[in-house]
Design an enzyme around this catalytic site. Structure first.
Site, PDB file in Angstrom:
ATOM      1  N   GLY A  23       0.833  -1.206   0.000  1.00 51.06           N
ATOM      2  CA  GLY A  23       0.000   0.000   0.000  1.00 51.06           C
ATOM      3  C   GLY A  23       0.861   1.246   0.000  1.00 51.06           C
ATOM      4  O   GLY A  23       0.522   2.254  -0.639  1.00 51.06           O
TER       5      GLY A  23
ATOM      6  N   ASP B 172       0.230  -0.629  13.380  1.00 48.46           N
ATOM      7  CA  ASP B 172       0.647  -1.922  12.824  1.00 48.46           C
ATOM      8  C   ASP B 172       0.895  -2.973  13.908  1.00 48.46           C
ATOM      9  O   ASP B 172       1.118  -4.139  13.600  1.00 48.46           O
ATOM     10  CB  ASP B 172       1.914  -1.732  11.977  1.00 48.46           C
ATOM     11  CG  ASP B 172       1.632  -0.890  10.739  1.00 48.46           C
ATOM     12  OD1 ASP B 172       0.477  -0.887  10.259  1.00 48.46           O
ATOM     13  OD2 ASP B 172       2.559  -0.213  10.252  1.00 48.46           O
TER      14      ASP B 172
ATOM     15  N   ARG C 131      -7.959  -6.703   9.662  1.00 45.14           N
ATOM     16  CA  ARG C 131      -7.263  -7.163  10.870  1.00 45.14           C
ATOM     17  C   ARG C 131      -8.182  -7.198  12.097  1.00 45.14           C
ATOM     18  O   ARG C 131      -7.885  -7.938  13.040  1.00 45.14           O
ATOM     19  CB  ARG C 131      -6.028  -6.293  11.148  1.00 45.14           C
ATOM     20  CG  ARG C 131      -4.906  -6.542  10.161  1.00 45.14           C
ATOM     21  CD  ARG C 131      -3.647  -5.766  10.487  1.00 45.14           C
ATOM     22  NE  ARG C 131      -2.626  -6.033   9.487  1.00 45.14           N
ATOM     23  CZ  ARG C 131      -1.574  -5.256   9.250  1.00 45.14           C
ATOM     24  NH1 ARG C 131      -1.411  -4.130   9.927  1.00 45.14           N
ATOM     25  NH2 ARG C 131      -0.689  -5.599   8.330  1.00 45.14           N
TER      26      ARG C 131
HETATM   27  C1  S3P Z   1       2.705   3.583   6.603  1.00 49.50           C
HETATM   28  C2  S3P Z   1       1.620   4.158   7.217  1.00 49.50           C
HETATM   29  C3  S3P Z   1       0.569   3.373   7.887  1.00 49.50           C
HETATM   30  C4  S3P Z   1       1.035   1.964   8.180  1.00 49.50           C
HETATM   31  C5  S3P Z   1       1.717   1.319   7.020  1.00 49.50           C
HETATM   32  C6  S3P Z   1       2.931   2.130   6.596  1.00 49.50           C
HETATM   33  C7  S3P Z   1       3.688   4.468   5.938  1.00 49.50           C
HETATM   34  O1  S3P Z   1      -0.553   3.288   7.034  1.00 49.50           O
HETATM   35  O2  S3P Z   1      -0.054   1.167   8.607  1.00 49.50           O
HETATM   36  O3  S3P Z   1       2.156   0.012   7.383  1.00 49.50           O
HETATM   37  O4  S3P Z   1       4.809   4.014   5.632  1.00 49.50           O
HETATM   38  O5  S3P Z   1       3.362   5.641   5.723  1.00 49.50           O
HETATM   39  P1  S3P Z   1      -1.647   4.482   6.957  1.00 49.50           P
HETATM   40  O6  S3P Z   1      -1.022   5.634   6.320  1.00 49.50           O
HETATM   41  O7  S3P Z   1      -2.757   3.891   6.117  1.00 49.50           O
HETATM   42  O8  S3P Z   1      -2.081   4.741   8.354  1.00 49.50           O
END
Ligand code: S3P
Length: 442
Positions: free
Chosen positions: A104, A326, A357
């Site tokens: 993501g 996380d 989750r």
């Molecule tokens: C991340 C932000 C978080 C986290 C993901 C990594 C990042 O997600 O859960 O594992 O590197 O910016 P969200 O931005 O959706 O909160």
């Protein structure tokens, strides 16, 4: 450990976890190091980069976009080397779609990276990523002038149609998300004026800490961050500290396995990331933090955890959730062993992670014989200090790395083996998880 068809059998550790360990490089900082270096003019030098599938998705993406990324595996299993960015000439138009795999962070940050250029880039991902919400990123970027095709689509695959005429934006983010904040700020670097993201609660601030290292005028305060555009990133050196989200698994294992005492060294001590140490402390665990240095503006040091017999439940308020977002699955497992009820307030975001989750934690707790439930967006776990894990308990990671490691800890720290289906998803963030933890228990 043995592998039976798709499930991995995780045997109890033969001894307590004792001694010093290190964990691989921070995933969030590694993605940013690779992407920002690709955007920059010149040759950046990166060390300590996490070598995992997620970060490899970012590396492959920037190569497809024309950056020269020569990152080689090191004896400590990290990646190190150089990235020569596209700088002022911008990314090249890739021939085909960019596959962000399970990541993501790669997909969402790339939307901001591509926003200021005349390119049309299709982003896609694996079966988990194509279900995850993208509107949270596309909505503010569209306000800045970016178009996405097909119009109105809220999930990948999506074509990002960038523009050299980005408008600056002041955006009140509907959720605390560092990915959203980063995508908007990265686009804002190239807009004429100041771009600001205000957040309902503080999310991780690696972007705000790293952009100034790349020469971008960035300001940050509580729940707000701004960049002054137009600016250009200039190559720099980035040293990536250990990942607190990986360290959390070793820390929670030590809190659960009688006789354990571990010191995890060179871990990022960024306050936005180590909420889990505070939660463990509030549960009565013996945790110590010692700062030993800084990598750029990121502090790092040693996280020490000793086994604690009398854990108790606690309540984590909504405004602290982003700092443990996380770690909630593994903290839920610790809560399952604590006396009383633990409540994680406002954790609806867990529904849209690599898998749902919230549902997965409740389901896993039921395999453990522990009561867990969701009311609104709050997660409740009713702990059992004398919890005995049912014989041959079986779990499914559902392809989610953090769930794979959480359920593995049930077997590793308990008295009977468990099976974890799709355990190999650990390769997303912590490929050497099992060998690291087994090494501590010799
Ligand atoms: C991340 C932000 C978080 C986290 C993901 C990594 C990042 O997600 O859960 O594992 O590197 O910016 P969200 O931005 O959706 O909160």
């Amino acid at each position: 450990m043995s592998i039976e068809s798709a499930a991995t059998i995780i045997e109890p550790l033969r001894a307590p976890l004792r001694g010093a360990a290190t964990v691989p490089g921070d995933k969030s900082i590694s993605h940013r190091a690779v992407l920002f270096a690709a955007m920059a003019e010149g040759i950046s030098k990166l060390t300590g980069v996490l070598d995992s599938e997620d970060v490899r998705s970012s590396i492959a993406a920037v190569r497809q976009l024309g950056a020269r990324a020569e990152l080689e595996p090191q004896p400590d299993k990290s990646l190190a080397g150089v990235v020569e960015g596209w700088g002022a000439k911008g990314p090249s138009q890739p021939e085909g779609p960019i596959d962000c795999g399970n990541s993501g962070t790669t997909a969402r940050l790339l939307m901001g990276v591509l926003a200021p250029w005349d390119v049309r880039v299709e982003l896609t991902g694996d079966e988990s990523l194509v279900k995850r919400p993208m509107r949270r990123i596309t909505a503010p970027l569209m306000k800045m002038g970016v178009r996405f095709q097909p119009e109105g689509r809220e999930t990948l695959p999506l074509v990002v149609c960038g523009t050299r005429n980005l408008h600056p934006l002041v955006y009140d983010a509907p959720m605390a998300s560092a990915q959203l904040k980063t995508a908007v700020l990265l686009a804002g670097v190239y807009a004429h004026g100041t771009t600001t993201v205000n957040e309902p609660a503080p999310s991780r601030n690696h972007t705000e800490l790293m952009l100034p290292e790349f020469g971008v005028d960035t300001t940050a305060a509580d729940r707000t961050a701004s960049v002054a555009g137009p600016a250009a990133l200039k190559a720099c050196k980035v040293q990536v500290p250990g990942d607190p989200s990986s360290a959390a698994f070793l820390a929670c294992a030590a809190a659960l396995k009688p006789g354990s005492s571990v010191q995890i060294e060179n871990v990022s001590l960024n306050p936005a990331r180590i909420g889990f140490t505070r939660t463990l402390e509030r549960m009565g665990a013996c945790v110590n933090l010692r700062r030993t240095g800084s990598a750029g503006k990121e502090p790092y040091g040693t996280v020490s955890v000793d086994y604690t017999p009398n854990l108790r439940g606690c309540e984590v308020p909504a405004d602290k959730i982003a700092s443990i977002v996380d770690e909630i699955p593994v903290l839920s497992l610790v809560a399952a062993h604590a006396r009383g009820v633990t409540v994680f307030r406002e954790v609806g975001e867990l529904r849209v992670k690599e898998t749902d989750r919230l549902e997965a934690v409740v389901e896993g707790m039921s395999s453990l014989g522990v009561d867990a439930w969701v009311e609104g967006n709050d997660l409740f776990i009713e702990g059992q200090p004398d919890l005995v894990v049912p014989d041959a308990a079986s779990f499914d990671s559902k392809g989610d790395h953090r769930l794979a490691m959480t359920w593995a800890l049930v077997g590793l720290t308990g008295d009977s083996s468990v099976s974890v289906a799709n355990f190999d998803s650990v390769k997303i963030s912590y490929p050497q998880f099992l060998s690291d933890i087994e090494r501590l228990a010799r």
